[in-house]
Design an enzyme around this catalytic site. Structure first.
Site, mmCIF file in Angstrom:
data_model
loop_
_atom_site.group_PDB
_atom_site.id
_atom_site.type_symbol
_atom_site.label_atom_id
_atom_site.label_comp_id
_atom_site.label_asym_id
_atom_site.label_seq_id
_atom_site.Cartn_x
_atom_site.Cartn_y
_atom_site.Cartn_z
ATOM 1 N N TYR A 1 77.132 76.557 51.278
ATOM 2 C CA TYR A 1 75.889 76.821 52.099
ATOM 3 C C TYR A 1 74.617 76.623 51.096
ATOM 4 O O TYR A 1 73.732 75.928 51.393
ATOM 5 C CB TYR A 1 75.639 78.345 52.623
ATOM 6 C CG TYR A 1 74.643 78.448 53.327
ATOM 7 C CD1 TYR A 1 74.676 78.210 54.702
ATOM 8 C CD2 TYR A 1 73.472 79.216 53.104
ATOM 9 C CE1 TYR A 1 73.542 78.472 55.518
ATOM 10 C CE2 TYR A 1 72.562 79.772 53.824
ATOM 11 C CZ TYR A 1 72.408 79.326 55.115
ATOM 12 O OH TYR A 1 71.443 79.813 56.055
ATOM 13 N N ASN B 1 88.378 80.625 46.261
ATOM 14 C CA ASN B 1 89.027 80.766 47.521
ATOM 15 C C ASN B 1 88.817 79.841 48.759
ATOM 16 O O ASN B 1 88.920 79.984 49.772
ATOM 17 C CB ASN B 1 88.941 82.116 47.993
ATOM 18 C CG ASN B 1 89.315 83.446 47.093
ATOM 19 O OD1 ASN B 1 90.327 83.176 46.532
ATOM 20 N ND2 ASN B 1 88.669 84.281 46.951
ATOM 21 N N ARG C 1 70.241 79.729 70.707
ATOM 22 C CA ARG C 1 69.907 81.208 70.507
ATOM 23 C C ARG C 1 69.377 81.205 68.982
ATOM 24 O O ARG C 1 69.021 80.355 68.383
ATOM 25 C CB ARG C 1 71.639 81.589 70.361
ATOM 26 C CG ARG C 1 72.357 81.091 69.152
ATOM 27 C CD ARG C 1 73.529 82.158 69.007
ATOM 28 N NE ARG C 1 74.157 81.873 67.672
ATOM 29 C CZ ARG C 1 75.383 82.225 67.533
ATOM 30 N NH1 ARG C 1 76.196 82.368 68.528
ATOM 31 N NH2 ARG C 1 75.761 82.021 66.117
ATOM 32 N N ILE D 1 67.153 81.590 65.938
ATOM 33 C CA ILE D 1 65.804 81.019 65.433
ATOM 34 C C ILE D 1 65.528 79.832 66.297
ATOM 35 O O ILE D 1 64.313 79.831 66.375
ATOM 36 C CB ILE D 1 66.026 80.903 63.621
ATOM 37 C CG1 ILE D 1 66.084 82.426 63.112
ATOM 38 C CG2 ILE D 1 64.824 80.109 63.237
ATOM 39 C CD1 ILE D 1 66.483 82.027 61.547
ATOM 40 N N ASP E 1 77.614 67.756 69.808
ATOM 41 C CA ASP E 1 77.621 68.187 68.543
ATOM 42 C C ASP E 1 76.924 67.383 67.649
ATOM 43 O O ASP E 1 77.276 66.167 67.318
ATOM 44 C CB ASP E 1 79.091 68.230 68.058
ATOM 45 C CG ASP E 1 79.500 68.818 66.873
ATOM 46 O OD1 ASP E 1 78.819 68.737 65.951
ATOM 47 O OD2 ASP E 1 80.671 69.454 66.782
HETATM 48 N N1 LIG Z 1 69.446 84.376 60.135
HETATM 49 C C1 LIG Z 1 68.991 84.113 58.900
HETATM 50 O O1 LIG Z 1 68.745 85.209 58.392
HETATM 51 C C2 LIG Z 1 68.522 82.902 58.298
HETATM 52 C C3 LIG Z 1 68.311 82.874 56.834
HETATM 53 C C4 LIG Z 1 68.198 81.400 56.155
HETATM 54 C C5 LIG Z 1 68.338 80.442 56.850
HETATM 55 N N2 LIG Z 1 68.647 80.278 58.053
HETATM 56 C C6 LIG Z 1 69.066 79.079 58.856
HETATM 57 O O2 LIG Z 1 68.344 79.143 59.925
HETATM 58 C C7 LIG Z 1 69.047 78.287 61.077
HETATM 59 C C8 LIG Z 1 69.159 79.105 62.338
HETATM 60 O O3 LIG Z 1 70.098 80.189 62.001
HETATM 61 P P1 LIG Z 1 70.208 81.548 63.106
HETATM 62 O O4 LIG Z 1 70.408 82.871 62.169
HETATM 63 O O5 LIG Z 1 69.405 81.407 64.294
HETATM 64 O O6 LIG Z 1 71.910 80.943 63.341
HETATM 65 P P2 LIG Z 1 72.791 81.072 64.810
HETATM 66 O O7 LIG Z 1 74.078 81.082 64.226
HETATM 67 O O8 LIG Z 1 72.221 82.226 65.607
HETATM 68 O O9 LIG Z 1 72.467 79.820 65.798
HETATM 69 C C9 LIG Z 1 72.521 78.515 65.268
HETATM 70 C C10 LIG Z 1 72.660 77.456 66.474
HETATM 71 O O10 LIG Z 1 73.323 76.239 65.831
HETATM 72 C C11 LIG Z 1 74.233 75.743 66.839
HETATM 73 N N3 LIG Z 1 74.903 74.817 66.271
HETATM 74 C C12 LIG Z 1 76.042 75.126 65.262
HETATM 75 N N4 LIG Z 1 76.444 74.094 64.757
HETATM 76 C C13 LIG Z 1 76.173 73.117 65.503
HETATM 77 C C14 LIG Z 1 76.466 71.746 65.760
HETATM 78 N N5 LIG Z 1 77.123 70.967 64.979
HETATM 79 N N6 LIG Z 1 75.943 70.912 66.828
HETATM 80 C C15 LIG Z 1 74.732 71.567 67.447
HETATM 81 N N7 LIG Z 1 74.485 72.828 67.387
HETATM 82 C C16 LIG Z 1 75.120 73.620 66.417
HETATM 83 C C17 LIG Z 1 74.961 76.907 67.145
HETATM 84 O O11 LIG Z 1 75.553 76.878 68.231
HETATM 85 C C18 LIG Z 1 73.752 77.998 67.456
HETATM 86 O O12 LIG Z 1 73.392 78.189 68.649
HETATM 87 C C19 LIG Z 1 70.325 77.660 60.397
HETATM 88 O O13 LIG Z 1 69.978 76.576 59.926
HETATM 89 C C20 LIG Z 1 70.402 78.767 59.124
HETATM 90 O O14 LIG Z 1 71.102 78.408 58.071
HETATM 91 C C21 LIG Z 1 68.820 81.614 58.986
#
Ligand SMILES: NC(=O)c1ccc[n+]([C@@H]2O[C@H](COP(=O)([O-])OP(=O)(O)OC[C@H]3O[C@@H](n4cnc5c(N)ncnc54)[C@H](O)[C@@H]3O)[C@@H](O)[C@H]2O)c1
Length: 440
Positions: free
Chosen positions: A345, A291, A212, A214, A256
């Site tokens: 983070y 916290n 899902r 990005i 995972d």
């Molecule tokens: N959305 C933003 O604005 C934003 C900004 C900066 C960085 N990011 C980074 O971009 C990346 C994707 O973000 P997103 O918004 O699409 O997040 P999201 O939560 O929509 O998707 C993350 C996906 O990673 C999977 N995942 C989580 N833990 C896992 C694990 N242990 N093993 C395998 N899969 C795992 C989840 O199941 C999910 O499908 C992340 O690294 C996030 O930190 C996002």
């Protein structure tokens, strides 16, 4: 999740009202589509200083020139390239002003300005001062230019090695990349030519967290570019991972990523090897440090950083990542600027930057693999839709393009870094943030 303000300012009454009130005027960005793969208009080449760069060597179709009058042309230029590689002292910076001052107004909406600079010469502080000045210039112009236009700086020594980067920055694929400084290295004879429609044909790409958000967009864009994609996600997301993989003609792999043997299991699932490894899986567990229980700290560090280190090491050491391979890790502007409530983070994402910078030269020398990172800013996903309205609205607007990015913006940047023609791009951290006011 939709940006209603952006839609509103796109209407005539909306534009009128928001202008009267002095509110932000986000432009509807022109993004890549099969019908519109390029920005419409000339690409004008200007020069400041005495350049030795040979852009004729590239297939960039630079139709304009410094001599071509800017007024009276039928179309506004879609892009202006300023070759400032020959700027060696403060005096020559006047030529930067002279070249761009008359040109800047005529650049089309969602147009591009790309400044070409030279690496800083440690033996010549006049050259270093003048070249570093280009960075401040680029970032400042990016903040004032408006109308969906972007400004970036590429430090290069060889035009052919920088071709895939220049193509990306000149295209609608880089709609949300602005205010960036990217360094490209030497030309690699074995590198693929830049520009084919499906550069990843015959390559296998694995995207962690691909079910899902990005990651899903990254998997889609790499598949568009010809890759066979493997969508990795946690067992709980199996259904979504399969749906994405089926749609893209790829395969799903549920595990995972924090499992100690995740790297070995990926290697076992890919006996024919891997070309592109995208570390996208990530989580947030926000709390102020006072916290924050140890568990929230360690789970974020484990998913976002430790597992990236472990799987990278395993896939490089086992030879699963082939010669010519690409690693693209996901940082965040929170890792560059810091963010209240995100010490865990921010630490994990800054760790990604350290990993990339240290591993890149060695991975290239020993394995022929490049290592880069994307650092997204505010991207419109489920994650950011859950942010309270006021904070969300501030996050969206606090960048030069005054809007959030889309998952596809991160995906396009990843696809450029994954391109076989991008072998000269190594150790870079490229923000996809619309030139966020936060961070470097
Ligand atoms: N959305 C933003 O604005 C934003 C900004 C900066 C960085 N990011 C980074 O971009 C990346 C994707 O973000 P997103 O918004 O699409 O997040 P999201 O939560 O929509 O998707 C993350 C996906 O990673 C999977 N995942 C989580 N833990 C896992 C694990 N242990 N093993 C395998 N899969 C795992 C989840 O199941 C999910 O499908 C992340 O690294 C996030 O930190 C996002």
């Amino acid at each position: 999740m939709a940006d209603r303000y952006l839609t509103f300012t796109g209407t005539a009454p909306g534009r009128f009202l928001t202008r009267r009130l002095g509110l932000p005027q986000p432009a509807a960005l022109k993004r890549w589509s099969p019908e519109r793969p390029e920005l419409q208009g000339d690409r004008l080449l200007l020069t400041a200083g005495k350049s030795h760069l040979d852009l004729a060597d590239t297939g960039l179709a630079l139709t304009g020139s410094a001599e071509k009058p800017l007024t009276g042309t039928a179309e506004k230029p879609a892009a202006v390239l300023l070759d400032a590689t020959g700027v060696r002292d403060v005096e020559a910076l006047a030529e930067v002003h002279a070249a761009l001052h008359p040109a800047v107004r005529s650049v089309a909406e969602s147009g591009r300005i790309v400044v070409l600079g030279a690496p800083l010469d440690p033996a010549d502080h006049h050259q270093a001062a003048a070249q570093q000045a280009l960075e401040g210039f680029t970032r400042s112009l990016g903040k004032e230019i408006g109308r969906g236009r972007t400004v970036n700086l590429v430090r290069l020594t060889d035009a052919r090695a920088a071709e895939s980067t220049l193509r990306f920055l000149l295209s609608p694929k880089s709609a949300y990349v602005s205010g960036q400084v990217i360094e490209t290295g030497a030309y690699d004879e074995s590198g693929a030519p830049a520009g084919p429609d499906r550069p990843l044909t015959g390559r296998t790409a694995l995207v962690t967290g691909g079910a899902r958000g990005i990651g899903e967009a990254v998997a889609g864009t790499l598949a568009r570019d010809g890759a066979r994609v493997v969508v990795l996600d946690v067992p709980q997301a199996e259904q979504d991972a399969r749906r994405v993989a089926d749609r893209l003609g790829g395969t799903a792999l549920t595990l995972d990523i924090t499992a100690p043997d995740a790297g070995e299991r990926i290697a076992a699932a890919l006996p024919d090897g891997l070309d592109v490894l995208v570390h996208n899986a990530g989580i947030t567990r926000d709390r102020r440090l006072v916290n924050m229980p140890a568990e929230r700290w360690s789970s974020v560090l484990d998913v976002n950083l430790a597992s990236v280190l472990r799987t990278t090491d395993a896939l490089l050491e086992s030879g699963t990542l082939r010669q010519g391979g690409r690693i693209v890790a996901t940082a965040s502007i929170a890792g560059l600027a810091g963010n209240a409530g995100q010490t865990n983070y921010g630490a994990s994402k800054a760790g990604i930057v350290g990993l990339v910078r240290a591993l890149a030269p060695r991975a290239l020398a020993e394995h022929g693999v490049t290592v880069n990172a994307v650092a997204p800013g505010f991207i419109e996903t489920k994650m950011t839709a859950a942010i309270p309205l006021f904070i969300r609205e501030a996050g969206r607007r606090m960048n030069s393009l005054t809007q959030g990015g889309l998952p596809v913006d991160v995906a396009e940047t990843t696809a450029w870094l994954a391109d076989p023609a991008s072998g000269a791009v190594n150790g870079q951290v490229v923000r996809v943030c619309g030139q966020s006011l936060l961070g470097a």
